[in-house]
Design an enzyme around this catalytic site. Structure first.
Site, PDB file in Angstrom:
ATOM      1  N   ALA A  39       0.810  -1.226   0.000  1.00  0.00           N
ATOM      2  CA  ALA A  39       0.000   0.000   0.000  1.00  0.00           C
ATOM      3  C   ALA A  39       0.842   1.274   0.000  1.00  0.00           C
ATOM      4  CB  ALA A  39      -0.923   0.020   1.220  1.00  0.00           C
ATOM      5  N   CYS A  40       2.127   1.168   0.393  1.00  0.00           N
ATOM      6  CA  CYS A  40       2.881   2.399   0.667  1.00  0.00           C
ATOM      7  C   CYS A  40       4.171   2.487  -0.153  1.00  0.00           C
ATOM      8  CB  CYS A  40       3.293   2.456   2.132  1.00  0.00           C
ATOM      9  SG  CYS A  40       2.024   1.893   3.249  1.00  0.00           S
ATOM     10  N   GLY A  78      -0.350   3.735  -2.732  1.00  0.00           N
ATOM     11  CA  GLY A  78      -0.342   5.156  -2.400  1.00  0.00           C
ATOM     12  C   GLY A  78       1.110   5.634  -2.371  1.00  0.00           C
ATOM     13  N   ASN A 104       4.222   7.777   3.385  1.00  0.00           N
ATOM     14  CA  ASN A 104       3.153   7.429   2.437  1.00  0.00           C
ATOM     15  C   ASN A 104       1.982   8.397   2.669  1.00  0.00           C
ATOM     16  OD1 ASN A 104       2.464   6.423   4.976  1.00  0.00           O
ATOM     17  ND2 ASN A 104       1.159   4.876   4.077  1.00  0.00           N
ATOM     18  N   PRO A 105       0.897   8.290   1.890  1.00  0.00           N
ATOM     19  CA  PRO A 105      -0.174   9.303   1.983  1.00  0.00           C
ATOM     20  C   PRO A 105      -0.791   9.482   3.367  1.00  0.00           C
ATOM     21  CG  PRO A 105      -0.402   8.075  -0.041  1.00  0.00           C
ATOM     22  CD  PRO A 105       0.702   7.414   0.719  1.00  0.00           C
ATOM     23  N   CYS A 106      -0.980   8.420   4.094  1.00  0.00           N
ATOM     24  CA  CYS A 106      -1.640   8.651   5.410  1.00  0.00           C
ATOM     25  C   CYS A 106      -0.663   8.743   6.563  1.00  0.00           C
ATOM     26  CB  CYS A 106      -2.668   7.550   5.641  1.00  0.00           C
ATOM     27  SG  CYS A 106      -3.832   7.430   4.275  1.00  0.00           S
ATOM     28  N   GLU A 119       1.564   6.671   8.047  1.00  0.00           N
ATOM     29  CA  GLU A 119       1.956   5.634   9.010  1.00  0.00           C
ATOM     30  C   GLU A 119       3.288   4.974   8.690  1.00  0.00           C
ATOM     31  OE1 GLU A 119      -0.611   5.574   7.055  1.00  0.00           O
ATOM     32  OE2 GLU A 119      -0.932   3.642   6.107  1.00  0.00           O
ATOM     33  N   THR A 156      -6.811   2.048   8.132  1.00  0.00           N
ATOM     34  CA  THR A 156      -7.718   0.913   7.886  1.00  0.00           C
ATOM     35  C   THR A 156      -9.097   1.371   7.389  1.00  0.00           C
ATOM     36  OG1 THR A 156      -8.630   0.669  10.154  1.00  0.00           O
ATOM     37  CG2 THR A 156      -6.539  -0.431   9.704  1.00  0.00           C
TER      38      THR A 156
HETATM   39  P1  ADP Z   1      -7.074  -0.139   3.420  1.00  0.00           P
HETATM   40  O1  ADP Z   1      -8.056  -0.112   4.547  1.00  0.00           O
HETATM   41  O2  ADP Z   1      -7.751   0.005   2.087  1.00  0.00           O
HETATM   42  O3  ADP Z   1      -6.151  -1.309   3.421  1.00  0.00           O
HETATM   43  P2  ADP Z   1      -5.848   2.248   4.651  1.00  0.00           P
HETATM   44  O4  ADP Z   1      -7.011   3.174   4.751  1.00  0.00           O
HETATM   45  O5  ADP Z   1      -5.390   1.563   5.895  1.00  0.00           O
HETATM   46  O6  ADP Z   1      -6.132   1.162   3.518  1.00  0.00           O
HETATM   47  O7  ADP Z   1      -4.625   3.048   4.037  1.00  0.00           O
HETATM   48  C1  ADP Z   1      -3.327   2.494   4.115  1.00  0.00           C
HETATM   49  C2  ADP Z   1      -2.445   3.070   3.048  1.00  0.00           C
HETATM   50  O8  ADP Z   1      -2.906   2.619   1.782  1.00  0.00           O
HETATM   51  C3  ADP Z   1      -2.464   4.575   2.931  1.00  0.00           C
HETATM   52  O9  ADP Z   1      -1.612   5.211   3.815  1.00  0.00           O
HETATM   53  C4  ADP Z   1      -2.002   4.754   1.504  1.00  0.00           C
HETATM   54  O10 ADP Z   1      -0.599   4.629   1.403  1.00  0.00           O
HETATM   55  C5  ADP Z   1      -2.679   3.599   0.808  1.00  0.00           C
HETATM   56  N1  ADP Z   1      -3.973   4.002   0.245  1.00  0.00           N
HETATM   57  C6  ADP Z   1      -5.133   4.209   0.896  1.00  0.00           C
HETATM   58  N2  ADP Z   1      -6.113   4.592   0.053  1.00  0.00           N
HETATM   59  C7  ADP Z   1      -5.562   4.625  -1.166  1.00  0.00           C
HETATM   60  C8  ADP Z   1      -6.018   4.950  -2.472  1.00  0.00           C
HETATM   61  N3  ADP Z   1      -7.266   5.333  -2.699  1.00  0.00           N
HETATM   62  N4  ADP Z   1      -5.139   4.873  -3.488  1.00  0.00           N
HETATM   63  C9  ADP Z   1      -3.877   4.496  -3.282  1.00  0.00           C
HETATM   64  N5  ADP Z   1      -3.388   4.165  -2.078  1.00  0.00           N
HETATM   65  C10 ADP Z   1      -4.189   4.243  -1.040  1.00  0.00           C
END
Ligand code: ADP
Length: 650
Positions: free
Chosen positions: A136-137, A165, A323-325, A327, A495
C-alpha cells in the site's frame, strides 16, 4: 483461546455493509464480469494460498526437506493463514486483497486444500503477472531536473495503476524563480510540478477500485515553504491538488523546533540552487500552517527527524517522506505492506485474550514477511530497496470498539495504559517473531549495517511505561543484535476500507459517529433505500427498545452527548468530537511509544475551534513523543466523508 476465537469469528457473516464493499471492489470477476468470488472466505482462500506459496521463493530451511514434507509444511501454513483471515481477526491492506493471484489460473487458486500438490504452489509463483502488487505504501524520490521529474511522474502512474499510495519529498526541487542554466530561464518550483503529478494520477484508474492517494512534503527550510503551506487553499476536496495530502517536513528533532519556537527564533531558508538570503520566524510559519489547516485540514506536519532517530538503518539510509496517510516513513524507492489485527474481536469476558493476541501477531508477521516475496513491483529499483530491508507494517484496528466492550472511556488514563500495554505486547512478540524468522530464513540483507547489530541497546521506538518493558529491552539487548528479518515491523494504518470489511472501528481512532444512515440501491433496482447503522457494541449494551427510542436523535447527532440516558454509558460511548484535542494527542503518543514505523491519527477539533486553538495543538504536539500531526476541524472540508445529519445542516 486463539482457536476458539478463530472458530467463533469464522462463522460470523460479514455485515450487509461489508458485503456491499466486498462485492463492489474486492471479489474477483472474470473479464466478462461474472463473479468468481462470492464470499469473504473465497477471498481468504485465495490470499492465504498465494501468500503461503512464498515459502518456495525464500525459505532456505525448506531446502533440506523431502517433497512431501515441504508440501505438508506449506499446506499447514496456508491453513493457518486462511483461518486467521477468514475470522477477520487479521486483514492485510487492500492491495494484497485486490491483487493476490493476479495472472494465476482460477483453478489453482480455489481448488480444495487436500488436492494441492507442490507443483501447484510452484505454478502459482510462476504465473503471477505484473499486476501482482500487494503493498500500500511507496516513496518515490524526485530529482531536480526535467528528466528526473518526469521519470517520477511515470513511476507515479505505474504505482497508482497497481493500487499503491505514494509519497514524495519535493524539497530537492529548486524554488520558484531560480535560475535554470540549460534554458537561461526560470524554474517554476515544486508546487507547480506537484500539479503535474496530480494530473497524471487523476487519469490513471486503479482497475476502477479506488482513486489514487498521494503525499507531498516540503521541508520547513525550503524557500517556497510559505506558498506550499497554502497550496491547497480554495480546496473543497475536489479541485486543488485533489489527490495530495500535503505536509511540512521537519528534518530536525521535535525538541529543537520547539526550542526555536519558544525563543521566537528563525529558520534560514536554503536550497543549493538558490542564491537568495532569507530567514523566517518559526512563529510565522506555524501561524500560517495553523490558518491553512484551520481552513482545509492541510498541511500536516511530519517529523522526519524523529523517524530517523528511531530508524535502524540511519544514517546509512534516510527516511525522506511518508506514504499518503503517514503511518510509514520511507527512503527512496522503498515500499511497505500493511496488515491489521482487530482488537475488538480479541475481547472475552476476562478482557483482552493475550494468548490469542500473541498467536495472531506471530502468524501475521510471517504472513506479511511472505507478502514481500510474492510481491511483483512495477519498478525494479523498488524491488531491490524493499528486499534489502524487508520493512513490515503490522498494526491494529477496533481499538475504540474494544474500549466500548471494556467500559473504558477513550479519553482516560486507563485507556492509554491499555493502549501502551497492547502495543508493547505486540512490539515484543512481533519483534521476537521477526528475529525467529531471521534465524530460520536469514536476516534482512542490510542487517549488519543496522543499529540492531552495531549499537548497544538500540530500540527502534521511544518506549514509555508498560508491563513488557523489561522483556522488550532484553530482546533488543540479546536477540536483536544477532537476528532480525525486518528493519521495522509495526505501523498503525487508518484501515479505511479493511475496518469496514472487518465490521470494526478503524485503526486506533475513536468512532466518528455512533449511528448514521447510508442510502443504498435496492436489490436489482435503481431505487434507493435507507440503511441504518448503529454501533454494534452499543446495540449489545442497550436494550433494543431504548435504541429504537433514541435512534432518530442518535442519527441526527452522531453522539449520545445530548441524550438523557445513563451517565456511565455516555462516558464510555464517546465519539471523536466528544474528545478533547489533547486526549487525541495523548492516545497517539501512547501507541507511538511502542511502534517502530508511524501511526495514522487525526486530531479532531470542533467546528468552533479558532486558529489559535490549532496553534496550541501544534505546540502541544511538539512536546509529545509523536512523529507527525494531522488535524481536522469539523466541517472545514465540504466533502467530508462521514457526517452526522446535524453537522450537515449547520
Ligand atoms: P485499506 O483499509 O484500504 O487497506 P488504509 O485506509 O489503511 O487502507 O490506508 C493504508 C495506506 O494505503 C495509505 O496510507 C495509503 O498509502 C494507501 N492508500 C489508501 N487509500 C488509497 C487509495 N485510494 N489509493 C492508493 N493508495 C491508497
Amino acid at each position: 483461546m486463539y482457536s476458539d476465537l478463530i472458530e467463533k469469528y469464522k462463522k460470523i457473516q460479514p455485515s450487509q455493509n461489508a458485503v456491499r464493499i466486498l462485492t463492489e471492489r474486492y471479489f474477483i470477476k472474470t473479464p466478462a464480469g461474472e463473479f468468481i468470488e462470492k464470499s469473504w472466505h473465497d477471498v481468504a482462500h485465495r490470499v492465504a494460498r498465494v501468500v503461503a506459496s512464498a515459502e518456495l521463493i525464500n525459505n532456505p530451511a525448506l531446502e533440506n526437506l523431502s517433497k512431501s514434507e515441504k508440501l505438508d509444511y506449506i499446506k499447514l501454513l496456508e491453513k493457518e493463514f486462511f483461518d486467521l483471515l477468514a475470522s477477520r481477526i487479521f486483514i492485510p491492506n487492500s492491495p494484497t486483497l485486490f491483487n493476490s493471484g493476479m495472472g494465476v489460473d482460477y483453478e489453482l487458486l480455489y481448488k480444495p486444500l487436500e488436492q494441492m500438490e507442490l507443483d501447484d504452489y510452484s505454478k502459482i509463483i510462476q504465473m503471477r503477472n505484473h499486476l501482482h502488487m500487494l503493498s500500500a505504501c511507496f516513496v518515490v524520490p524526485v530529482e531536480d531536473s526535467i528528466d528526473g521529474i518526469f521519470t517520477a511522474v511515470k513511476e507515479y502512474a505505474l504505482i497508482t495503476k497497481a493500487g499503491g499510495g505514494i509519497g514524495s519529498n519535493f524539497s530537492s526541487l529548486r524554488p520558484n524563480g531560480s535560475f535554470v542554466a540549460g534554458t537561461h530561464g526560470k524554474a517554476s518550483g515544486p508546487i507547480s510540478f506537484m500539479h503535474v503529478f496530480n494530473s497524471a494520477v487523476s487519469v490513471v484508474e486503479q482497475g476502477y477500485r479506488r482513486r489514487g492517494a498521494l503525499m507531498g512534503i516540503l521541508n520547513i527550510d525550503h524557500p517556497d515553504i510559505m506558498d506550499f503551506i497554502s497550496a491547497k487553499k480554495g480546496n473543497d476536496g475536489e479541485k486543488v491538488l485533489r489527490f495530495f495530502n500535503i505536509s511540512v517536513g521537519i528534518p530536525m528533532r521535535r525538541e529543537e523546533l520547539l526550542r526555536i519556537y519558544e525563543r521566537d527564533g528563525t529558520i534560514r531558508l536554503n536550497h543549493s540552487k538558490w542564491h537568495g538570503e532569507k530567514e523566517i520566524k518559526v512563529r510565522e510559519i506555524i501561524q500560517k500552517m495553523a490558518q491553512s489547516a484551520w481552513e482545509t485540514g492541510d498541511p500536516g506536519m511530519v517529523f522526519l527527524g524523529e523517524m530517523n532517530r528511531y530508524y535502524a538503518l540511519y544514517p546509512h539510509k534516510e527516511i525522506i517522506s511518508t506514504n499518503p496517510c503517514g503511518e510509514i516513513g520511507l527512503g527512496a524507492y522503498e515500499a511497505c505492506n500493511l496488515g491489521s489485527i482487530d482488537l475488538a474481536k480479541l475481547y472475552t469476558q476476562n478482557g483482552v485474550d493475550w494468548d490469542a493476541l500473541e498467536k495472531a501477531t506471530r502468524i501475521a508477521v510471517r504472513f506479511l514477511d511472505n507478502v514481500i516475496d510474492v510481491n511483483v513491483f512495477p519498478i525494479d529499483k523498488i524491488s531491490k530497496a524493499v528486499k534489502e530491508s524487508r520493512r513490515l507494517g503490522l498494526g491494529i484496528m477496533g481499538f475504540a470498539d474494544l474500549l466500548y466492550k471494556m467500559d473504558i472511556p477513550y479519553d482516560s488514563e486507563e485507556a492509554r495504559r491499555l493502549a501502551k500495554n497492547i502495543m508493547a505486547f505486540m512490539a515484543l512478540h512481533s519483534h521476537e517473531e521477526s528475529s525467529k524468522l531471521g534465524e530460520e530464513k536469514g536476516n534482512f540483507p542490510l542487517f549488519e549495517q543496522s543499529r540492531y547489530h552495531t549499537e548497544d541497546d538500540f530500540v527502534p521506538f521511544s518506549m514509555d511505561e508498560s508491563d513488557y518493558d523489561e522483556e522488550i529491552f532484553e530482546h533488543f539487548r540479546n536477540v536483536a543484535p544477532k537476528f532480525k528479518r525486518n528493519v521495522a515491523v509495526l505501523a498503525i494504518a487508518p484501515t479505511g476500507s479493511i475496518s469496514n470489511i472487518a465490521d470494526t472501528s478503524s485503526g486506533l481512532e475513536p468512532n466518528f459517529l455512533l449511528a448514521y444512515v447510508r442510502y443504498v440501491n435496492k436489490q436489482n433496482s435503481d431505487e434507493r433505500e435507507p440503511l441504518f447503522y448503529v454501533n454494534e457494541v452499543l446495540k449489545q449494551k442497550l436494550p433494543e427498545d431504548l435504541i429504537n427510542s433514541i435512534k432518530d436523535k442518535l442519527v441526527e447527532d452522531g453522539t449520545l452527548k445530548h441524550l438523557e440516558i445513563d451517565e456511565e454509558i455516555k462516558r464510555v460511548f464517546v465519539v471523536s468530537h466528544d474528545i478533547k484535542p489533547i486526549d487525541h494527542l495523548l492516545m497517539q503518543e501512547a501507541f507511538q511509544c511502542y511502534v517502530d514505523n508511524n501511526i495514522s491519527k487525526t486530531i479532531n477539533l470542533p467546528n468552533s475551534a479558532t486558529v489559535d486553538d490549532v496553534v496550541e495543538v501544534y505546540i502541544e504536539a511538539l512536546k509529545h513523543k509523536i512523529r507527525g500531526l494531522t488535524i481536522y476541524r469539523d466541517g472545514s472540508l465540504q466533502t467530508q466523508v462521514l457526517t452526522s445529519t446535524k453537522s450537515l445542516k449547520t
